[in-house]
Design an enzyme around this catalytic site. Structure first.
Site, PDB file in Angstrom:
ATOM      1  N   GLU A  79       6.744  13.661   9.824  1.00 31.13           N
ATOM      2  CA  GLU A  79       8.294  13.892  10.577  1.00 31.13           C
ATOM      3  C   GLU A  79       8.270  15.538  10.958  1.00 31.13           C
ATOM      4  O   GLU A  79       8.448  15.809  11.224  1.00 31.13           O
ATOM      5  CB  GLU A  79       9.170  12.869  10.082  1.00 31.13           C
ATOM      6  CG  GLU A  79       8.517  11.626  10.536  1.00 31.13           C
ATOM      7  CD  GLU A  79      10.033  10.171   9.610  1.00 31.13           C
ATOM      8  OE1 GLU A  79      10.601  11.608   8.994  1.00 31.13           O
ATOM      9  OE2 GLU A  79      10.070   9.892  10.083  1.00 31.13           O
ATOM     10  N   GLU A 110      -3.738   4.161  -9.256  1.00 31.95           N
ATOM     11  CA  GLU A 110      -2.525   4.918  -9.764  1.00 31.95           C
ATOM     12  C   GLU A 110      -3.218   5.913 -11.159  1.00 31.95           C
ATOM     13  O   GLU A 110      -2.343   6.282 -11.978  1.00 31.95           O
ATOM     14  CB  GLU A 110      -0.807   4.800  -9.957  1.00 31.95           C
ATOM     15  CG  GLU A 110      -1.393   3.700 -10.342  1.00 31.95           C
ATOM     16  CD  GLU A 110       0.220   3.314  -9.975  1.00 31.95           C
ATOM     17  OE1 GLU A 110       1.353   3.273 -10.774  1.00 31.95           O
ATOM     18  OE2 GLU A 110       0.832   2.633  -9.123  1.00 31.95           O
TER      19      GLU A 110
END
Length: 270
Positions: A79, A110
């Site tokens: 963004e 992860e």
């Protein structure tokens, strides 16, 4: 360490609650999140200062994370270009498991402590950059390993976690700990923890972009004009900043394709 994000919820028998009760209780818990973020402002201040300092000299901001945390980093990074008109490689989000993990969980991604550094190296990360680890639990091996290797290579590191005394915070040079307590659904860190990280990321990137001169007054003068809503907003900003009528403001925006340049050209010629 005490992992509050994994503690049992303050509520029980959730399935016996009415829809209204579920919503009200989630909302009650959510109200505590901004207060937790407020307590972390001094830590956020230190991180924002160093990120702005590095970026003013050509550095970049990297977010590394897994699951919800990784997705939030990618969201914040993606963004920045449309909002502040910065290049797409100024703020970068990296998630354990790669782009596939944005939409679908990649099993055990992860848990690899070496992969984050490999991922960072594809961007030729260096000592001008800042790497911020995102991990609600503060225990994610992917993030810990990435920060450790960044430190070893002279790269500034930070983190945003939701527990105190975590391994991730211990490794980060500029840790931010936003402790929100147990989740409404026990262990579901996409809820309060995710909200806390989103708020902290909003504060971090917006503060940095303001310090980099990417906002004028309170306006997004460098935003990308990618749709009619933003184009019309650009026209209104030009009118406000210059006193020009709509026709003149529209012509300026057509000519320069950028709000800041349109405003500056008008003021210079006036």
């Amino acid at each position: 360490m005490e992992i509050t994000t994994e503690k049992d919820s303050n509520y029980n028998d959730l399935e016996k609650m009415s829809v209204r009760e579920i919503l009200e209780n989630i909302n009650k818990e959510d109200k505590t999140v901004p207060l937790a973020v407020e307590k972390a402002i001094p830590q956020l201040e230190e991180l924002a200062r160093i990120v702005a300092e590095r970026m003013k000299t050509g550095g970049r901001l990297f977010y590394i994370g897994a699951g919800t945390s990784g997705r939030l980093g990618i969201l914040d990074a993606s963004e920045c270009p449309p909002t502040f008109g910065v290049p797409f490689d100024w703020v970068l989000g990296i998630i354990a498991g790669g782009d596939t993990a944005i939409r679908k969980a990649v099993e055990f991604a992860e848990d690899d402590p070496t992969q984050a550094w490999k991922d960072l190296q594809t961007y030729e990360v260096d000592s001008n950059d800042v790497v911020v680890g995102l991990a609600a639990s503060g225990t994610t091996p992917y993030v810990i390993g990435g920060l450790e290797m960044a430190n070893a290579n002279g790269i500034t590191t930070g983190c945003i976690v939701c527990n105190t005394g975590s391994p991730v915070a211990a490794v980060a040079q500029f840790p931010v700990e936003v402790v929100v307590g147990p989740e409404f659904v026990s262990g579901s860190t996409r809820m309060k923890s995710g909200t806390a990280q989103k708020l902290a990321l909003n504060m971090l990137s917006t503060t940095v972009m303001i310090r980099l001169g990417r906002v004028k007054g309170n306006k997004m003068v460098d935003m990308q004009l990618t749709n009619h809503k933003l184009y019309n907003r650009g026209v209104r900003i030009i009118m406000t900043e210059t006193g020009a009528d709509e026709q003149t403001a529209t012509a300026l925006l057509e000519k320069y394709g950028n709000v800041r340049q349109a405003v500056e050209s008008f003021l210079i010629s006036s």
